[in-house]
Write a protein that holds these residues in place. Structure first.
Motif, mmCIF file in Angstrom:
data_model
loop_
_atom_site.group_PDB
_atom_site.id
_atom_site.type_symbol
_atom_site.label_atom_id
_atom_site.label_comp_id
_atom_site.label_asym_id
_atom_site.label_seq_id
_atom_site.Cartn_x
_atom_site.Cartn_y
_atom_site.Cartn_z
ATOM 1 N N GLU A 217 -0.874 -5.119 -0.522
ATOM 2 C CA GLU A 217 -1.759 -4.410 -1.443
ATOM 3 C C GLU A 217 -2.157 -3.047 -0.879
ATOM 4 O O GLU A 217 -2.360 -2.094 -1.639
ATOM 5 N N ARG A 218 -2.254 -2.959 0.436
ATOM 6 C CA ARG A 218 -2.520 -1.653 1.072
ATOM 7 C C ARG A 218 -1.394 -0.679 0.750
ATOM 8 O O ARG A 218 -1.648 0.474 0.391
ATOM 9 N N HIS B 139 -8.145 -2.503 0.844
ATOM 10 C CA HIS B 139 -7.458 -3.793 0.743
ATOM 11 C C HIS B 139 -7.195 -4.361 2.130
ATOM 12 O O HIS B 139 -6.838 -3.631 3.044
#
Length: 193
Positions: A86-87, A81
C-alpha cells in the motif's frame, strides 16, 4: 525590529524564488525574463543576479524546491500506510496526481529536462523522490512481495513510466485511467501469495 542582513538576503531569495516559480509555471522557462522577475519581487536586477547568477540559476533553485516538495508529497502519502504494498501504491498514485499541478507539469516535466539537461534533471529527481521508490521496492523484495531482483533498474522503469503518465495527465489525460493502468502494472510485479 529591523531584519538582519542575513534575514534580508533570505527574504530576497524567497521573494525571487516565489515569483520565479509563479512565472516559470505559468509562462514556461523561455518566456521568463529575470529582470521582470526581480521587478515583480520588489528587488533590483542586480540583486537577482547576486542571488542566482542567471535565469538558469533561478530556474535550478525553483526546480530543486518543486522536486523537494514533490518528494515530500509522495513520501507523505506512502508513509500513511504500514503495509509495504500500500505504501508503493499510495506513493505512485501521489506522484501521478502531481501531474495536475501546473508547477510540476511545466517546471519539472516539460522544461527541466530540456533546460537543465537530462543528467542534472535525473540527479535532482534521485535526490528528492526516486530514492523513496527504491526504498519501498527494496522492502517489498526483502519481504517476498515482489521477486528478488536488482531494484535499481526496476525503480528506473517505474519512474520513467510514471513520469510519462504524469505528463499525459498534465496534458489532459484521464487520471483515473492512469491509476487503473498503474495498478495493473504494479500487480504484475507481485509474487503469487
Amino acid at each position: 525590529m529591523a531584519l538582519s542582513r542575513a534575514e534580508q538576503r533570505a527574504a530576497t531569495r524567497r521573494a525571487l524564488t516565489a515569483e520565479g516559480r509563479r512565472r516559470f509555471a505559468a509562462e514556461g522557462y523561455h518566456q521568463v525574463v529575470l529582470a521582470d522577475v526581480a521587478r515583480a519581487a520588489g528587488v533590483t536586477k542586480g540583486a537577482a543576479y547576486h542571488h542566482f547568477d542567471s535565469k538558469a540559476g533561478l530556474f535550478r533553485a525553483v526546480v530543486r524546491e518543486v522536486q523537494r516538495e514533490l518528494g515530500e508529497r509522495v513520501a507523505g502519502a506512502a508513509d500513511r500506510h504500514e503495509d509495504g504494498w500500500e505504501r508503493l501504491r499510495a506513493g505512485c498514485r501521489a506522484f501521478l496526481a502531481a501531474g495536475t499541478d501546473p508547477a510540476v507539469r511545466r517546471i519539472l516535466l516539460v522544461d527541466a529536462p530540456t533546460v537543465l539537461g537530462w543528467d542534472e534533471w535525473r540527479a535532482q529527481d534521485e535526490e528528492s523522490s526516486a530514492r523513496h521508490l527504491e526504498e519501498v521496492l527494496t522492502d517489498l523484495a526483502a519481504a517476498g512481495s515482489i521477486a528478488d531482483q536488482p531494484v535499481e533498474p526496476l525503480a528506473r522503469l517505474l519512474s520513467g513510466a510514471m513520469n510519462e503518465a504524469a505528463l499525459w495527465i498534465a496534458r489532459g489525460g484521464d487520471p483515473r485511467a492512469a491509476e487503473q493502468a498503474l495498478d495493473r502494472l504494479l500487480e504484475g510485479l507481485r509474487t503469487p501469495a
